[in-house]
Design an enzyme around this catalytic site. Sequence first.
Site, mmCIF file in Angstrom:
data_model
loop_
_atom_site.group_PDB
_atom_site.id
_atom_site.type_symbol
_atom_site.label_atom_id
_atom_site.label_comp_id
_atom_site.label_asym_id
_atom_site.label_seq_id
_atom_site.Cartn_x
_atom_site.Cartn_y
_atom_site.Cartn_z
ATOM 1 N N LYS A 119 0.824 -1.212 0.000
ATOM 2 C CA LYS A 119 0.000 0.000 0.000
ATOM 3 C C LYS A 119 0.857 1.261 0.000
ATOM 4 C CE LYS A 119 -4.320 -1.702 1.912
ATOM 5 N NZ LYS A 119 -5.345 -1.518 2.957
ATOM 6 N N LYS A 202 -6.723 -14.598 -6.760
ATOM 7 C CA LYS A 202 -7.955 -14.545 -5.970
ATOM 8 C C LYS A 202 -8.828 -13.365 -6.414
ATOM 9 C CE LYS A 202 -8.827 -13.917 -1.241
ATOM 10 N NZ LYS A 202 -8.400 -13.834 0.149
ATOM 11 N N LYS A 205 -11.596 -7.156 -4.216
ATOM 12 C CA LYS A 205 -12.421 -5.953 -4.252
ATOM 13 C C LYS A 205 -11.768 -4.869 -5.079
ATOM 14 C CE LYS A 205 -14.075 -5.692 0.525
ATOM 15 N NZ LYS A 205 -13.819 -4.846 1.688
#
Length: 337
Positions: A119, A202, A205
Amino acid sequence: MTVERPDHSQVMLSAIQPTNRITLGNYLGAIRNWVKLQAQYQCYFFAVDLHAITVRQDPKQLLEDTYTAIATYLASGINPDECVLFVQSHVAAHSQLAWVLNCFSYMGELNRMTQYKDKSSKSGKNIPVGLFTYPALMAADILLYDTNLVPVGADQKQHIELTRDIALRMNSVYGDDTFVTPEPFIAPSGARVMDLQNPTKKMSKSAENEKGSLFLMDSPKQMQKKIKSSVTDSGSEVTYDDNKPGVKNLIDLQVALTGRTASEVVADYQGKMYGHLKADTADIIVSELEPLQKKVLQYLDDRGELQRILTKGAGAAAEKAAETLKRVYDRIGFVGL
Ligand code: TRP
């Protein structure tokens, strides 16, 4: 230095960030399992809005996303009479314990966290300090409730291990019963839903390509379109095979939604094409999600009821959290009132 701690049955706790839209992967891999677990354990489930602001959020959007996260829990079957359902910022002890844990976390260990590295590399040169200390807040979330088990995906295991390290560090200074040390809990039946465009990854979102993710609140048309354009594999025979991750993902989705086995699903498609598999999978998903979407919207339409549920959850959470915080403050040597 021992203070009596009440004897709890096993406590289970998990949380999701109320940001972006919840995917079918979040639902099948996490939320749906929590519904089954709530009867077996003493459960705490919440939406972590304090964690959400470690990256910039639009206020209106954050507000709506938080209500939607709670409405989704409820629509999925999380029962606020059976577990404690709440919003993180409603319980001040999370921020208070996080400060203490910040003082017992080391720069080096926080610097090693993979999620922080990911991040912060996207934050440009002004990296919020909150992004760095995010795991200390998560440790506070967990340790406040004397949690035994934390159901999380593999990406969060590192944070649970750090939580254990901090708890053990403080236990060695202040007494072994200061904190309960939590374990990660990998649900045996948790479905792993893969990205429709990139089926070795995977479903997420925040995937770069939205076409790869099915969002719980997508319209039936959007879902059908995404499944139809999902990446399958070369060949045309429907088999359940690691070398055919796209086809396997569609079969897995049917398995997760119908409870049938993979070989039963495969048997339906003997002599048929990938197109049939896609069409049926889309129908199954739509018919499972339509009633769920209706319920989410019903909860969202009744803010009074949501507010009542959250007030009750915050009260129950705050009561337990205050006990733990007091125990910690006392041991640290803070003057009590
Ligand atoms: N960090 C978790 C995630 O991104 C969310 C989270 C915050 C959490 N606090 C938690 C998960 C406590 C489990 C327990 O998914």
